[in-house]
Design an enzyme around this catalytic site. Structure first.
Site, short mmCIF file in Angstrom:
data_model
loop_
_atom_site.label_atom_id
_atom_site.label_comp_id
_atom_site.label_asym_id
_atom_site.label_seq_id
_atom_site.Cartn_x
_atom_site.Cartn_y
_atom_site.Cartn_z
CE1 TYR A 92 7.63 -2.96 60.48
CE2 TYR A 92 6.22 -4.41 61.76
CZ TYR A 92 7.36 -3.63 61.65
OH TYR A 92 8.24 -3.53 62.71
CB CYS A 93 8.10 -4.55 54.06
SG CYS A 93 6.96 -3.80 52.88
CB ALA A 94 10.98 -0.59 53.73
#
Length: 135
Positions: A92-94
């Site tokens: 996952y990221c932002a």
């Protein structure tokens, strides 16, 4: 009503039920969501490694409990050797405005590792009302 006046939604017919089912089932091979990740962690051992691919500074400010921080450039075979080859990684990221999770998933896939992305990223996690851990 002529084709030129149809809404974009109606201009292309929906797929048949079997095709639609197969398409949507196939997407779940590549992605999961915040609810499913949260539920897996609530059950105890989730059965996957959750990777936050944001910067170490962002990770320190707040991350999903149970996630490890690993940048794409650090995703190398020797670093992943501590995990069995069958280990599923979830990146996952932002959030939806960021493609870091997808890029990290590509790196892991090239290394022959099972991988999915968590839709929504940290933004989705917060939107669902789930807590973050700092530090």
């Amino acid at each position: 009503m002529s084709i030129s006046t149809l809404s974009p939604v109606l201009a292309v017919s929906a797929a048949g039920s079997e095709s639609a089912y197969q398409h949507f089932a196939n997407t779940l091979q590549f992605e999961t969501d915040c609810w499913d990740v949260n539920h897996a962690f609530e059950q105890g051992e989730p059965g996957f490694i959750l990777i936050d691919v944001r910067s170490p500074e962002q990770y320190q400010r707040g991350h999903i409990p149970g996630a490890i921080n690993m940048l794409r450039g650090k995703m190398i075979a020797s670093r992943l050797a501590e995990y069995p080859d069958s280990t599923l990684f979830v990146t996952y990221c932002a959030g939806p405005h960021c493609n870091g999770a997808t890029r990290a998933a590509m790196v892991l896939a090239k290394l022959g590792r099972p991988v999915k992305i968590m839709l929504g990223g940290i933004t989705g996690w917060i939107d669902e009302g789930f807590n973050l851990t700092q530090g």
